[in-house]
Scaffold this active site. Structure first.
Site, PDB file in Angstrom:
ATOM      1  N   ASN A  42      10.175   3.192   1.035  1.00  0.00           N
ATOM      2  CA  ASN A  42       8.728   2.848   0.744  1.00  0.00           C
ATOM      3  C   ASN A  42       8.116   3.654   1.906  1.00  0.00           C
ATOM      4  O   ASN A  42       8.854   3.582   3.253  1.00  0.00           O
ATOM      5  CB  ASN A  42       8.350   1.618   0.533  1.00  0.00           C
ATOM      6  CG  ASN A  42       9.019   0.674   1.467  1.00  0.00           C
ATOM      7  OD1 ASN A  42      10.008   0.871   1.894  1.00  0.00           O
ATOM      8  ND2 ASN A  42       8.537  -0.390   1.817  1.00  0.00           N
ATOM      9  N   GLU A  44       4.697   3.253   3.809  1.00  0.00           N
ATOM     10  CA  GLU A  44       3.285   2.291   3.790  1.00  0.00           C
ATOM     11  C   GLU A  44       2.309   3.143   4.548  1.00  0.00           C
ATOM     12  O   GLU A  44       2.487   4.207   5.343  1.00  0.00           O
ATOM     13  CB  GLU A  44       3.437   0.887   4.457  1.00  0.00           C
ATOM     14  CG  GLU A  44       4.670   0.120   3.566  1.00  0.00           C
ATOM     15  CD  GLU A  44       4.535  -1.114   4.007  1.00  0.00           C
ATOM     16  OE1 GLU A  44       4.353  -1.730   5.070  1.00  0.00           O
ATOM     17  OE2 GLU A  44       4.866  -2.127   3.284  1.00  0.00           O
ATOM     18  N   CYS A  53       5.795   3.735  -2.836  1.00  0.00           N
ATOM     19  CA  CYS A  53       7.122   2.844  -3.288  1.00  0.00           C
ATOM     20  C   CYS A  53       8.315   3.834  -3.259  1.00  0.00           C
ATOM     21  O   CYS A  53       8.183   5.097  -3.420  1.00  0.00           O
ATOM     22  CB  CYS A  53       6.732   2.117  -4.762  1.00  0.00           C
ATOM     23  SG  CYS A  53       5.609   1.171  -4.955  1.00  0.00           S
ATOM     24  N   GLU A  55      10.627   4.265  -5.176  1.00  0.00           N
ATOM     25  CA  GLU A  55      11.125   4.852  -6.214  1.00  0.00           C
ATOM     26  C   GLU A  55      10.299   6.117  -6.479  1.00  0.00           C
ATOM     27  O   GLU A  55      10.837   7.243  -7.108  1.00  0.00           O
ATOM     28  CB  GLU A  55      10.872   4.039  -7.706  1.00  0.00           C
ATOM     29  CG  GLU A  55      11.421   2.769  -7.618  1.00  0.00           C
ATOM     30  CD  GLU A  55      10.765   1.613  -7.081  1.00  0.00           C
ATOM     31  OE1 GLU A  55      10.277   1.659  -5.950  1.00  0.00           O
ATOM     32  OE2 GLU A  55      10.699   0.526  -7.610  1.00  0.00           O
ATOM     33  N   CYS A  86       7.578  -2.172  -9.207  1.00  0.00           N
ATOM     34  CA  CYS A  86       6.261  -2.505  -9.665  1.00  0.00           C
ATOM     35  C   CYS A  86       5.843  -1.915 -11.007  1.00  0.00           C
ATOM     36  O   CYS A  86       6.335  -1.051 -11.193  1.00  0.00           O
ATOM     37  CB  CYS A  86       5.481  -2.215  -8.449  1.00  0.00           C
ATOM     38  SG  CYS A  86       4.896  -0.527  -8.178  1.00  0.00           S
ATOM     39  N   CYS A  89       5.498   2.004 -10.603  1.00  0.00           N
ATOM     40  CA  CYS A  89       6.521   2.532 -10.723  1.00  0.00           C
ATOM     41  C   CYS A  89       7.257   2.599 -12.369  1.00  0.00           C
ATOM     42  O   CYS A  89       7.625   3.644 -12.509  1.00  0.00           O
ATOM     43  CB  CYS A  89       7.470   2.111  -9.765  1.00  0.00           C
ATOM     44  SG  CYS A  89       7.210   2.515  -8.087  1.00  0.00           S
TER      45      CYS A  89
HETATM   46 ZN    ZN Z   1       6.396   0.566  -6.967  1.00  0.00          ZN
END
Ligand code: ZN
Length: 133
Positions: A42, A44, A53, A55, A86, A89
């Site tokens: 990830n 940020e 993210c 993924e 999430c 994703c």
């Molecule tokens: Zn995600």
């Protein structure tokens, strides 16, 4: 490739996570159709909504490298249960098909494998953009 190997690669990627705001580090590893593995973590951002993210970072690496098929993706975080992708994703995964093995894991060595299509029922995907003509 065994799920454990892909999880191991995701754990390695997690070490490089850039998560100064949440402190929630996530790692991912994508297995492409060629058999090559692409890692992601990830990333940020001070503008929270711009965060990426793990993924999606790993998927982007796979696509940029020329992969045309995605076989599996492992995602790992230090969670109580296994780390699940999430909603964004799940949507990005379904773009590459409903049969991707999504290996959801945690740092305790637990994992669960679910098909991408089962993670996003009634998904809106490439098929939905086809017109009746
Ligand atoms: Zn995600």
């Amino acid at each position: 490739m065994e799920p454990e190997e892909l999880i191991r690669r995701a754990v390695e990627a997690r070490e490089r996570a850039y998560a100064p705001y949440s402190g929630f580090k996530v790692g991912a590893a994508v297995l492409g159709g060629t058999g090559r593995v692409y890692e992601g973590c990830n990333v940020e951002n001070a503008s929270y909504g711009a965060s990426l993210c793990a993924e999606r970072v790993a998927l982007g690496q796979a696509v940029a490298a020329g992969e045309e098929a995605i076989e599996a993706v492992a995602v790992v975080a230090d969670t109580e249960g296994v780390c699940t992708p999430c909603g964004i994703c799940r949507q990005v995964l379904i773009e590459f098909g409903p049969d991707i093995d999504v290996i959801m894991a945690n740092m305790r060595g637990e994992h669960k494998i679910v098909r991408s299509g089962d993670l996003l029922p009634y998904a809106f995907g490439p098929e939905n953009l086809k017109t009746k003509e």
